[in-house]
Scaffold this active site. Sequence first.
Site, PDB file in Angstrom:
ATOM      1  N   CYS A  23      -4.916 -10.255   3.868  1.00 40.25           N
ATOM      2  CA  CYS A  23      -5.184  -9.940   5.272  1.00 40.25           C
ATOM      3  C   CYS A  23      -3.891  -9.710   6.044  1.00 40.25           C
ATOM      4  O   CYS A  23      -2.803  -9.765   5.491  1.00 40.25           O
ATOM      5  CB  CYS A  23      -5.933 -11.091   5.904  1.00 40.25           C
ATOM      6  SG  CYS A  23      -7.341 -11.637   4.947  1.00 40.25           S
ATOM      7  N   GLY A  50      -6.593  -5.360   6.671  1.00 40.23           N
ATOM      8  CA  GLY A  50      -7.889  -6.000   6.832  1.00 40.23           C
ATOM      9  C   GLY A  50      -8.716  -5.235   7.836  1.00 40.23           C
ATOM     10  O   GLY A  50      -8.316  -5.105   8.984  1.00 40.23           O
ATOM     11  N   ASN A 124      -3.271 -15.291   5.308  1.00 41.54           N
ATOM     12  CA  ASN A 124      -3.128 -14.101   4.472  1.00 41.54           C
ATOM     13  C   ASN A 124      -2.799 -14.577   3.066  1.00 41.54           C
ATOM     14  O   ASN A 124      -1.758 -15.193   2.854  1.00 41.54           O
ATOM     15  CB  ASN A 124      -1.998 -13.240   5.041  1.00 41.54           C
ATOM     16  CG  ASN A 124      -1.559 -12.114   4.119  1.00 41.54           C
ATOM     17  OD1 ASN A 124      -0.511 -11.532   4.328  1.00 41.54           O
ATOM     18  ND2 ASN A 124      -2.334 -11.802   3.116  1.00 41.54           N
ATOM     19  N   GLY A 125      -3.687 -14.295   2.121  1.00 47.53           N
ATOM     20  CA  GLY A 125      -3.428 -14.714   0.745  1.00 47.53           C
ATOM     21  C   GLY A 125      -4.678 -15.278   0.107  1.00 47.53           C
ATOM     22  O   GLY A 125      -5.793 -15.003   0.550  1.00 47.53           O
ATOM     23  N   TYR A 269       1.618  -0.193  -3.114  1.00 48.60           N
ATOM     24  CA  TYR A 269       0.477   0.306  -2.346  1.00 48.60           C
ATOM     25  C   TYR A 269       0.189  -0.438  -1.044  1.00 48.60           C
ATOM     26  O   TYR A 269      -0.126   0.181  -0.031  1.00 48.60           O
ATOM     27  CB  TYR A 269      -0.794   0.240  -3.212  1.00 48.60           C
ATOM     28  CG  TYR A 269      -2.057   0.448  -2.414  1.00 48.60           C
ATOM     29  CD1 TYR A 269      -2.475   1.727  -2.056  1.00 48.60           C
ATOM     30  CD2 TYR A 269      -2.820  -0.635  -1.979  1.00 48.60           C
ATOM     31  CE1 TYR A 269      -3.611   1.919  -1.289  1.00 48.60           C
ATOM     32  CE2 TYR A 269      -3.957  -0.450  -1.210  1.00 48.60           C
ATOM     33  CZ  TYR A 269      -4.352   0.828  -0.870  1.00 48.60           C
ATOM     34  OH  TYR A 269      -5.467   1.013  -0.109  1.00 48.60           O
TER      35      TYR A 269
END
Length: 529
Positions: A23, A50, A124-125, A269
């Site tokens: 995220c 996200g 995030n993760g 990416y």
Amino acid sequence: MPGGDGLLNHDLLPNEKGPQDACGVFGVWAPGEEVAKLSYFGLYALQHRGQESAGIATSDGSKILIYKDMGLVSQVFNEASLSTLLGHIAVGHTRYSTTGSSSWQNAQPTLGRTSSGTVALGHNGNLTNTAELLELVRERYPKVDGELARGNTTDTAVITALLTGDLDHTLEATALEVLPRLRGAYCLVFMDETTLYAARDPQGVRPLVLGRLERGWVVASETAALDIVGASFVREVEPGELITIDENGLRTQRFAKADPKGCVFEYVYLARPDTTIAGRGVHEARVEMGRKLAAEYPVEADLVIPTPESGTPAAIGYAQASGIPFGQGLVKNSYVGRTFIAPSQTIRQRGIRLKLNPLKNVIKGKRLIVVDDSIVRGNTQRALVSMLREAGAAEVHVRISSPPITWPCFYGIDFASRAELIATGLEVDEVRQSIGADSLGYLSEDGMIEATEQPRERLCTACFTGVYPIALPESQHLGKNLLERPAASNGCDPGPDSDLEAVLAPAARQEEALARLGQVPFGDPGRPE
Ligand code: SF4
């Protein structure tokens, strides 16, 4: 699943989601600034990380307000909702969820009570010891309440519960006790009524940076978010570091020894091209990947074209190194995102064209080199090759600026299951046949790593190599769990192919399924898609 406005569909085929990734998190401490608006624009810059839900929590020093909903940042917030979010501290989050957890309850920031007030948290993760931590929550706080009681099924809810803390503990003291217990990838941005916190796992798998405003501080997943809110880059939040920001200024503490293993796929990416990670510009890294790809897999051709947008920097690099002209052969409709109105069956059958359309005059009769960043299931590339041939390409040579993805990620990127990854169990030439290309070349692991300018030992490359730098629970090494996300995992935003996977025609998927079962031959380039 209804979108933020109740009208939009999540995607066309909910059971055919592409890979999900980590995220986006954003935090700001800035008296005198409109922190909700800063967070809005920060999240806007992190939208690619996200796209399913977004939320902002603010505090004025005495109470926390929060607003979150399903949808893109621009769908969730408007002037009216932002104007209600008052204060000088804010935490924001953009999220993409996995199947089964696409719900308002799982949107972030999460809210929890602490011994001295309230905590709002964005993550995030993905943790790898969620089950163990959940046991700890049950042991310490037998009367389950808060996010978990409200039906939040993410690892973020478990962290939030653990931050409740003992009666005489500040949130800072509780965090220093809880953080060393977390395993996996986590960048946390959280706050109570008076203080902003930022913490990064000891491996620093996901990026997290600190920025300076004239009147305050910002933390964000990527440097691009600092640029957009006018903050200057100060430094990365170090792996294993907890940063605390309040009226006394910024303090830093270590809760674990740093053992950097940054995600190499951020360079390939995930991150924005205008972001810098560990001192290396992501765009420059991708261009270099393209140059190395040209050296490793040269081919005679007339034109190098990217799969827009993610393949563009590598295609530029390939063209530079090969001397073959670079051109735009595909036009992308940028406004077909992860959330759009389900098209009629007729339009759906046009599949990939909802997203990409070939420039026939550019590609007709040409020998093309098509550069993309990665191949996940192969459906996108198969549809693309077919579309280019239909548009008159004489030859289609596919070049991929990363090695074959053969392993799942347990650190915040939800690729397809191992069984669905096309490169698992197929040789490169079999993948080539499957997607119908004249030739196929993947960048080597060495080439990819060199392009990041990071020492190999400071990177995670597990999805390419199967070497996981953070130990996984035994159950995830064996049996069906190896192929699936942990049940209570966080789930975040889309990875490569995900938006295109969502618009591919069902017929193409069926053909792929049959081909993988050996019921039809691979590699008939002329077959209808
Ligand atoms: S497994 Fe792949 S995507 Fe996941 S953290 Fe490692 S390099 Fe990144």
